[in-house]
Design a protein around this motif. Structure first.
Motif, PDB file in Angstrom:
ATOM      1  N   VAL A  65       0.901  -1.377   0.192  1.00 48.47           N
ATOM      2  CA  VAL A  65      -0.019  -0.066  -0.043  1.00 48.47           C
ATOM      3  C   VAL A  65       0.970   1.104  -0.192  1.00 48.47           C
ATOM      4  O   VAL A  65       1.827   1.315   0.751  1.00 48.47           O
ATOM      5  CB  VAL A  65      -0.833   0.100   1.428  1.00 48.47           C
ATOM      6  N   ALA A  66       0.657   2.099  -0.796  1.00 51.03           N
ATOM      7  CA  ALA A  66       1.291   3.452  -0.743  1.00 51.03           C
ATOM      8  C   ALA A  66       1.480   3.798   0.456  1.00 51.03           C
ATOM      9  O   ALA A  66       0.550   4.118   1.082  1.00 51.03           O
ATOM     10  CB  ALA A  66       0.614   4.292  -1.897  1.00 51.03           C
ATOM     11  N   PRO A  67       2.828   4.217   1.002  1.00 48.38           N
ATOM     12  CA  PRO A  67       3.135   4.687   2.516  1.00 48.38           C
ATOM     13  C   PRO A  67       2.054   5.933   2.758  1.00 48.38           C
ATOM     14  O   PRO A  67       1.403   5.942   3.884  1.00 48.38           O
ATOM     15  CB  PRO A  67       4.552   4.673   2.659  1.00 48.38           C
ATOM     16  N   LEU A  68       2.257   6.752   1.713  1.00 52.75           N
ATOM     17  CA  LEU A  68       1.435   8.278   2.123  1.00 52.75           C
ATOM     18  C   LEU A  68      -0.087   8.000   2.120  1.00 52.75           C
ATOM     19  O   LEU A  68      -0.880   8.465   3.099  1.00 52.75           O
ATOM     20  CB  LEU A  68       1.663   9.034   0.924  1.00 52.75           C
ATOM     21  N   ALA A  69      -0.488   6.763   1.499  1.00 59.18           N
ATOM     22  CA  ALA A  69      -1.969   6.436   1.685  1.00 59.18           C
ATOM     23  C   ALA A  69      -2.311   5.995   3.046  1.00 59.18           C
ATOM     24  O   ALA A  69      -3.310   6.446   3.738  1.00 59.18           O
ATOM     25  CB  ALA A  69      -2.610   5.557   0.692  1.00 59.18           C
ATOM     26  N   MET A  70      -1.494   5.129   3.927  1.00 59.46           N
ATOM     27  CA  MET A  70      -1.598   4.494   5.044  1.00 59.46           C
ATOM     28  C   MET A  70      -1.629   5.737   6.081  1.00 59.46           C
ATOM     29  O   MET A  70      -2.293   5.809   7.042  1.00 59.46           O
ATOM     30  CB  MET A  70      -0.564   3.681   5.204  1.00 59.46           C
ATOM     31  N   GLU A  71      -0.651   6.811   5.761  1.00 56.39           N
ATOM     32  CA  GLU A  71      -0.577   7.838   6.860  1.00 56.39           C
ATOM     33  C   GLU A  71      -1.723   8.530   6.828  1.00 56.39           C
ATOM     34  O   GLU A  71      -2.278   9.252   7.747  1.00 56.39           O
ATOM     35  CB  GLU A  71       0.563   8.569   6.378  1.00 56.39           C
ATOM     36  N   ARG A  72      -2.151   8.915   5.427  1.00 53.18           N
ATOM     37  CA  ARG A  72      -3.318   9.734   5.534  1.00 53.18           C
ATOM     38  C   ARG A  72      -4.763   9.106   6.065  1.00 53.18           C
ATOM     39  O   ARG A  72      -5.679   9.640   6.104  1.00 53.18           O
ATOM     40  CB  ARG A  72      -3.560  10.102   3.929  1.00 53.18           C
ATOM     41  N   LEU A  73      -4.659   7.719   6.205  1.00 47.59           N
ATOM     42  CA  LEU A  73      -5.973   7.088   6.629  1.00 47.59           C
ATOM     43  C   LEU A  73      -5.987   7.024   8.026  1.00 47.59           C
ATOM     44  O   LEU A  73      -6.968   6.767   8.670  1.00 47.59           O
ATOM     45  CB  LEU A  73      -6.048   5.647   6.100  1.00 47.59           C
ATOM     46  N   ARG A  74      -4.954   7.396   8.876  1.00 46.04           N
ATOM     47  CA  ARG A  74      -4.817   6.811  10.236  1.00 46.04           C
ATOM     48  C   ARG A  74      -5.744   7.708  10.931  1.00 46.04           C
ATOM     49  O   ARG A  74      -6.022   6.979  12.225  1.00 46.04           O
ATOM     50  CB  ARG A  74      -3.125   7.569  10.925  1.00 46.04           C
ATOM     51  N   TYR A  75      -6.699   8.798  10.721  1.00 46.46           N
ATOM     52  CA  TYR A  75      -7.710   9.019  11.828  1.00 46.46           C
ATOM     53  C   TYR A  75      -9.042   8.564  11.648  1.00 46.46           C
ATOM     54  O   TYR A  75     -10.021   9.162  11.930  1.00 46.46           O
ATOM     55  CB  TYR A  75      -7.519  10.662  11.842  1.00 46.46           C
ATOM     56  N   ILE A  76      -8.797   7.622  10.614  1.00 44.70           N
ATOM     57  CA  ILE A  76     -10.529   7.172  10.315  1.00 44.70           C
ATOM     58  C   ILE A  76     -10.669   5.828  11.274  1.00 44.70           C
ATOM     59  O   ILE A  76      -9.925   4.942  11.348  1.00 44.70           O
ATOM     60  CB  ILE A  76     -10.395   6.608   8.818  1.00 44.70           C
ATOM     61  N   ARG A  77     -11.829   5.858  12.060  1.00 40.73           N
ATOM     62  CA  ARG A  77     -12.236   4.851  12.721  1.00 40.73           C
ATOM     63  C   ARG A  77     -13.660   4.261  12.507  1.00 40.73           C
ATOM     64  O   ARG A  77     -14.354   5.102  12.063  1.00 40.73           O
ATOM     65  CB  ARG A  77     -12.140   5.577  14.357  1.00 40.73           C
ATOM     66  N   GLY A  78     -13.941   2.982  12.975  1.00 38.24           N
ATOM     67  CA  GLY A  78     -15.134   2.603  12.725  1.00 38.24           C
ATOM     68  C   GLY A  78     -15.702   2.037  14.100  1.00 38.24           C
ATOM     69  O   GLY A  78     -14.864   2.084  15.065  1.00 38.24           O
ATOM     70  N   VAL A  79     -16.893   1.660  14.209  1.00 36.46           N
ATOM     71  CA  VAL A  79     -17.580   1.067  15.330  1.00 36.46           C
ATOM     72  C   VAL A  79     -17.950  -0.278  15.028  1.00 36.46           C
ATOM     73  O   VAL A  79     -19.171  -0.480  14.691  1.00 36.46           O
ATOM     74  CB  VAL A  79     -18.497   1.863  15.894  1.00 36.46           C
ATOM     75  N   ASP A  80     -17.001  -1.048  14.804  1.00 33.74           N
ATOM     76  CA  ASP A  80     -17.546  -2.577  14.034  1.00 33.74           C
ATOM     77  C   ASP A  80     -18.266  -2.241  12.839  1.00 33.74           C
ATOM     78  O   ASP A  80     -19.170  -2.917  12.478  1.00 33.74           O
ATOM     79  CB  ASP A  80     -18.406  -3.234  15.054  1.00 33.74           C
ATOM     80  N   ALA A 103      -4.604  -5.375   8.152  1.00 32.22           N
ATOM     81  CA  ALA A 103      -3.944  -5.114   9.363  1.00 32.22           C
ATOM     82  C   ALA A 103      -4.207  -3.644   9.761  1.00 32.22           C
ATOM     83  O   ALA A 103      -4.362  -3.352  10.980  1.00 32.22           O
ATOM     84  CB  ALA A 103      -2.445  -5.091   9.285  1.00 32.22           C
ATOM     85  N   PHE A 104      -4.347  -2.548   9.096  1.00 33.95           N
ATOM     86  CA  PHE A 104      -4.530  -1.136   9.202  1.00 33.95           C
ATOM     87  C   PHE A 104      -6.226  -1.311   9.868  1.00 33.95           C
ATOM     88  O   PHE A 104      -6.655  -0.651  10.835  1.00 33.95           O
ATOM     89  CB  PHE A 104      -4.506  -0.351   8.298  1.00 33.95           C
ATOM     90  N   ALA A 105      -7.104  -2.032   9.165  1.00 33.35           N
ATOM     91  CA  ALA A 105      -8.644  -1.984   9.317  1.00 33.35           C
ATOM     92  C   ALA A 105      -8.891  -2.373  10.816  1.00 33.35           C
ATOM     93  O   ALA A 105      -9.714  -1.668  11.498  1.00 33.35           O
ATOM     94  CB  ALA A 105      -9.292  -2.368   8.256  1.00 33.35           C
ATOM     95  N   ILE A 106      -8.695  -3.583  10.996  1.00 34.73           N
ATOM     96  CA  ILE A 106      -8.868  -4.172  12.393  1.00 34.73           C
ATOM     97  C   ILE A 106      -8.827  -3.423  13.619  1.00 34.73           C
ATOM     98  O   ILE A 106      -9.969  -3.214  14.339  1.00 34.73           O
ATOM     99  CB  ILE A 106      -8.467  -5.534  12.473  1.00 34.73           C
ATOM    100  N   PRO A 107      -7.733  -2.853  13.820  1.00 36.51           N
ATOM    101  CA  PRO A 107      -7.521  -2.210  15.130  1.00 36.51           C
ATOM    102  C   PRO A 107      -8.283  -0.702  15.027  1.00 36.51           C
ATOM    103  O   PRO A 107      -8.262  -0.076  16.125  1.00 36.51           O
ATOM    104  CB  PRO A 107      -5.997  -1.912  15.219  1.00 36.51           C
ATOM    105  N   HIS A 108      -8.473  -0.399  13.978  1.00 35.25           N
ATOM    106  CA  HIS A 108      -9.291   0.876  13.582  1.00 35.25           C
ATOM    107  C   HIS A 108     -10.833   0.764  13.811  1.00 35.25           C
ATOM    108  O   HIS A 108     -11.610   1.654  13.419  1.00 35.25           O
ATOM    109  CB  HIS A 108      -9.027   1.666  12.302  1.00 35.25           C
ATOM    110  N   GLY A 109     -11.098  -0.445  14.275  1.00 36.86           N
ATOM    111  CA  GLY A 109     -12.894  -0.796  14.503  1.00 36.86           C
ATOM    112  C   GLY A 109     -13.578  -0.919  13.235  1.00 36.86           C
ATOM    113  O   GLY A 109     -14.671  -0.785  13.181  1.00 36.86           O
ATOM    114  N   LEU A 110     -12.717  -1.233  12.257  1.00 38.13           N
ATOM    115  CA  LEU A 110     -13.508  -1.711  10.651  1.00 38.13           C
ATOM    116  C   LEU A 110     -13.697  -3.120  10.557  1.00 38.13           C
ATOM    117  O   LEU A 110     -12.554  -3.779  10.789  1.00 38.13           O
ATOM    118  CB  LEU A 110     -12.706  -0.883   9.696  1.00 38.13           C
ATOM    119  N   LYS A 111     -14.945  -3.644  10.412  1.00 38.34           N
ATOM    120  CA  LYS A 111     -15.119  -5.125  10.370  1.00 38.34           C
ATOM    121  C   LYS A 111     -15.026  -5.472   9.014  1.00 38.34           C
ATOM    122  O   LYS A 111     -15.994  -5.175   8.278  1.00 38.34           O
ATOM    123  CB  LYS A 111     -16.477  -5.421  10.948  1.00 38.34           C
TER     124      LYS A 111
END
Length: 136
Positions: A65-80, A103-111
């Motif tokens: 994944v483009a490293p900058l893309a991962m950085e830009r997603l960091r404040y997105i969270r889900g609630v399951d 690996a990014f999605a799961i700890p950010h509350g994204l199912k």
């Protein structure tokens, strides 16, 4: 549960990931679409409710994944939040990119409910040296 809104989250410097993202969301039939373009800037703190669908689409560079893309997603969270993960690669290989996004999605509350890979026109494609021209 009825999902009646979709968060369309994408990083798309060449607009290919955006095109793929829009096509996927269009295919769901969901009419209330909230686009979040993280190409130019980090997303504000966003919490996506469990009653929505998140669709995250990012490009692959060198099998990741483009490293900058991962950085830009960091404040997105889900609630399951039910989430579809998509990586777009330029005719080479996506290798572990989809796993990295997972690996990014799961700890950010994204199912994660689905994942996909799409071949897009390579970002290095030119008229003189075409690579995967016209894709998606």
């Amino acid at each position: 549960m009825t999902v009646n809104e979709a968060y369309l989250i994408y990083f798309s410097p060449t607009h290919t990931s955006k095109q793929v993202a829009e096509a996927i969301v269009h295919g769901t039939g969901i009419k209330n679409i909230l686009p979040i373009n993280v190409t130019q800037q980090i997303a504000d703190e966003i919490v996506i409710p469990a009653s929505a669908l998140a669709v995250i689409v990012v490009p692959v560079y060198g099998g990741h994944v483009a490293p900058l893309a991962m950085e830009r997603l960091r404040y997105i969270r889900g609630v399951d939040t039910p989430t579809v993960l998509v990586v777009v690669y330029g005719n080479r290989a996506y290798e572990k990119a989809l796993m990295e996004l997972d690996a990014f999605a799961i700890p950010h509350g994204l199912k994660v409910i689905a994942g996909a890979t799409f071949i897009g026109e390579h970002s290095y494609s030119t008229d003189k040296h075409p690579i995967a021209v016209g894709r998606p």
